[in-house]
Scaffold this motif. Structure first.
Motif, PDB file in Angstrom:
ATOM      1  N   ASP A 220       0.864  -1.185   0.000  1.00  0.00           N
ATOM      2  CA  ASP A 220       0.000   0.000   0.000  1.00  0.00           C
ATOM      3  C   ASP A 220       0.898   1.230   0.000  1.00  0.00           C
ATOM      4  O   ASP A 220       1.401   1.649   1.033  1.00  0.00           O
ATOM      5  CB  ASP A 220      -0.901  -0.006   1.234  1.00  0.00           C
ATOM      6  CG  ASP A 220      -1.707   1.278   1.339  1.00  0.00           C
ATOM      7  OD1 ASP A 220      -1.779   2.022   0.329  1.00  0.00           O
ATOM      8  OD2 ASP A 220      -2.256   1.540   2.415  1.00  0.00           O
ATOM      9  N   PHE A 221       1.107   1.807  -1.203  1.00  0.00           N
ATOM     10  CA  PHE A 221       2.063   2.900  -1.330  1.00  0.00           C
ATOM     11  C   PHE A 221       1.534   4.221  -0.781  1.00  0.00           C
ATOM     12  O   PHE A 221       2.239   5.210  -0.794  1.00  0.00           O
ATOM     13  CB  PHE A 221       2.517   3.047  -2.790  1.00  0.00           C
ATOM     14  CG  PHE A 221       3.448   1.937  -3.221  1.00  0.00           C
ATOM     15  CD1 PHE A 221       4.795   1.985  -2.877  1.00  0.00           C
ATOM     16  CD2 PHE A 221       2.973   0.843  -3.918  1.00  0.00           C
ATOM     17  CE1 PHE A 221       5.650   0.968  -3.264  1.00  0.00           C
ATOM     18  CE2 PHE A 221       3.829  -0.173  -4.308  1.00  0.00           C
ATOM     19  CZ  PHE A 221       5.168  -0.118  -3.971  1.00  0.00           C
ATOM     20  N   LYS A 222       0.299   4.209  -0.314  1.00  0.00           N
ATOM     21  CA  LYS A 222      -0.202   5.412   0.353  1.00  0.00           C
ATOM     22  C   LYS A 222       0.340   5.496   1.783  1.00  0.00           C
ATOM     23  O   LYS A 222       0.382   6.567   2.379  1.00  0.00           O
ATOM     24  CB  LYS A 222      -1.738   5.394   0.380  1.00  0.00           C
ATOM     25  CG  LYS A 222      -2.373   5.465  -1.020  1.00  0.00           C
ATOM     26  CD  LYS A 222      -3.874   5.675  -0.953  1.00  0.00           C
ATOM     27  CE  LYS A 222      -4.584   4.523  -0.253  1.00  0.00           C
ATOM     28  NZ  LYS A 222      -4.444   3.233  -0.991  1.00  0.00           N
ATOM     29  N   ALA A 223       0.750   4.333   2.337  1.00  0.00           N
ATOM     30  CA  ALA A 223       1.297   4.332   3.696  1.00  0.00           C
ATOM     31  C   ALA A 223       2.699   4.924   3.697  1.00  0.00           C
ATOM     32  O   ALA A 223       3.363   4.971   2.662  1.00  0.00           O
ATOM     33  CB  ALA A 223       1.325   2.905   4.249  1.00  0.00           C
ATOM     34  N   ASP A 224       3.150   5.388   4.888  1.00  0.00           N
ATOM     35  CA  ASP A 224       4.489   5.962   4.975  1.00  0.00           C
ATOM     36  C   ASP A 224       5.172   5.456   6.228  1.00  0.00           C
ATOM     37  O   ASP A 224       4.869   5.927   7.322  1.00  0.00           O
ATOM     38  CB  ASP A 224       4.432   7.488   4.991  1.00  0.00           C
ATOM     39  CG  ASP A 224       5.816   8.097   4.981  1.00  0.00           C
ATOM     40  OD1 ASP A 224       6.683   7.546   4.279  1.00  0.00           O
ATOM     41  OD2 ASP A 224       6.020   9.092   5.689  1.00  0.00           O
TER      42      ASP A 224
ATOM     43  N   PRO B 253       5.529   2.311   3.270  1.00  0.00           N
ATOM     44  CA  PRO B 253       4.770   1.119   2.905  1.00  0.00           C
ATOM     45  C   PRO B 253       5.410  -0.123   3.531  1.00  0.00           C
ATOM     46  O   PRO B 253       6.621  -0.305   3.430  1.00  0.00           O
ATOM     47  CB  PRO B 253       4.875   1.074   1.380  1.00  0.00           C
ATOM     48  CG  PRO B 253       5.226   2.463   0.974  1.00  0.00           C
ATOM     49  CD  PRO B 253       6.064   2.996   2.105  1.00  0.00           C
TER      50      PRO B 253
END
Lengths: 226, 226
Positions: free
Chosen positions: A136-140, A142
């Motif tokens: 999930d590349f929206k997480a920081d 991911p």
DNA sequence: TTGTCGGCCGATCGCCGACAA
DNA sequence: TTGTCGGCGATCGGCCGACAA
């Protein structure tokens, strides 16, 4: 053991004969490979080569070293006995040489940084993109936990994170435990695989030669033991 | 392996026959102890018991588990062949059952504190007084390094200190390494020994049963191998 | 006399971004 | 894109006396 992982560890050049096929057995060659050469002096009617029928093939792995080998049971009787019906293999049968259809794999030679105790595993971009589940590349950053099975079916979990500047894929938590348990060192190769169902597998091949210690199958009890 | 340590590990009840003595061999009993029972069907002229001569006795220890066992080579020929001259053993001969003269030993069952990773080894007073070298009690605290050999002859070093209130003897540095290498757990027994020369030895016996995996001596090559 | 505990300190593990190949 | 490095925080190993059985 899982035939995906077995074949990945043995390499594509290693092929096993199909059950029921006829092969020649060379006692001399067998004896030379053995760690304690047998004494043939008492065996009557010794012949240099023996025409045999393959009565069973088992893909096995040493529980301690993970060394893979095939146990091939031979039946010297002539004419060959009628073939025993073989239960269908879970994948594509042990006789074939190629990998399964729809299986994606990726191999990498372990760098010193990969094998060091202090570090994780640098995941090449292609491996992360084509084999591991999508992050999930929206997480920081991911991050996910991936679960893989080895040649014994044992399950291993790795923390897969995409971080750093510039960004790169890494395996962190769980990786060094795997390295220590398998006694991997820099130069060994590791293989990640994904089958059609998306299940992940891991195998490896060591650089050094290992002297195999196997067992023997009595030809009087063909195929399925027990 | 060292016969002091072998006997301490095997226990005083375990006795080995002398070389040249005559014993009865029971194939059935041998087969029942084996992990993979042999198939006697092809052996001609099978008899339930066989009168044999002991042609060699070796006290051995498994390199991995330290499990001790005796390898007793039997010669079924009749009449028995003339005895082979046996080189004198370093101690009192492998045929005898008793411990060596002048050997002092002390055994203790490991407590959870002894086997825990965090701790050292509580040395009972008698062991420290009668087996370990004397401490310099003018020092504060009295401390020394003791060097002991295991059943393989491998040397281990332990820091022996007399401290705490009230004072007690402890093994600290080197102890947990020994516990981890030998995979000792609470409940296992440890034995410290001192011979006439003042040399120290260490052995142990595990609580759990271990299934022995030995080898075989061909009776055609008696005594000294090589 | 000796088994267990909590405290404490140092060593190691292992996660991190920086940086360069 | 990815291999290696130094930094650094968390964890663990292991030595200690206190205390009680």
């Amino acid at each position: 053991v899982d035939s995906y992982v077995w074949k990945a560890c043995a390499g594509t050049a290693a092929k096993t004969p199909a059950v029921g096929s006829r092969v020649y057995y060379f006692p001399q060659g067998h004896a030379e490979q053995s760690s304690s050469p047998p004494d043939f002096s008492a065996v009557p009617c010794r012949r240099p080569i023996v025409l045999c029928t393959v009565s069973a093939v088992r893909l096995l792995a040493n529980p301690d070293t993970d060394e893979v080998f095939a146990q091939i049971a031979l039946d010297p009787r002539f004419p060959p006995p009628p073939p025993v019906p073989v239960p269908p293999d879970t994948h594509d049968g042990v006789g074939g040489g190629g990998g399964g259809v729809g299986v994606v794999s990726f191999a990498k030679i372990l760098t010193p940084s990969d094998a060091n105790n202090g570090g994780g595993f640098s995941v090449p971009r292609f491996c992360a993109d084509s084999i591991f589940p999508g992050l999930d590349f929206k997480a920081d950053p991911p991050v996910q936990t991936i679960s893989v099975r080895d040649v014994h079916g044992t399950r291993w979990e790795f923390r897969h994170i995409y971080r750093g500047t510039p960004r790169r894929h890494l395996l962190t938590t769980g990786w060094s435990k795997f390295v220590n348990c398998k006694k991997l060192v820099a130069g060994d190769s590791i293989v990640f695989m994904k089958n059609e169902a998306g299940e992940l597998f891991v195998g490896f091949r060591r650089t050094g030669r290992s002297c195999g210690s196997m067992g023997y199958l009595p030809y009087s009890s063909p195929a399925g033991a027990g």
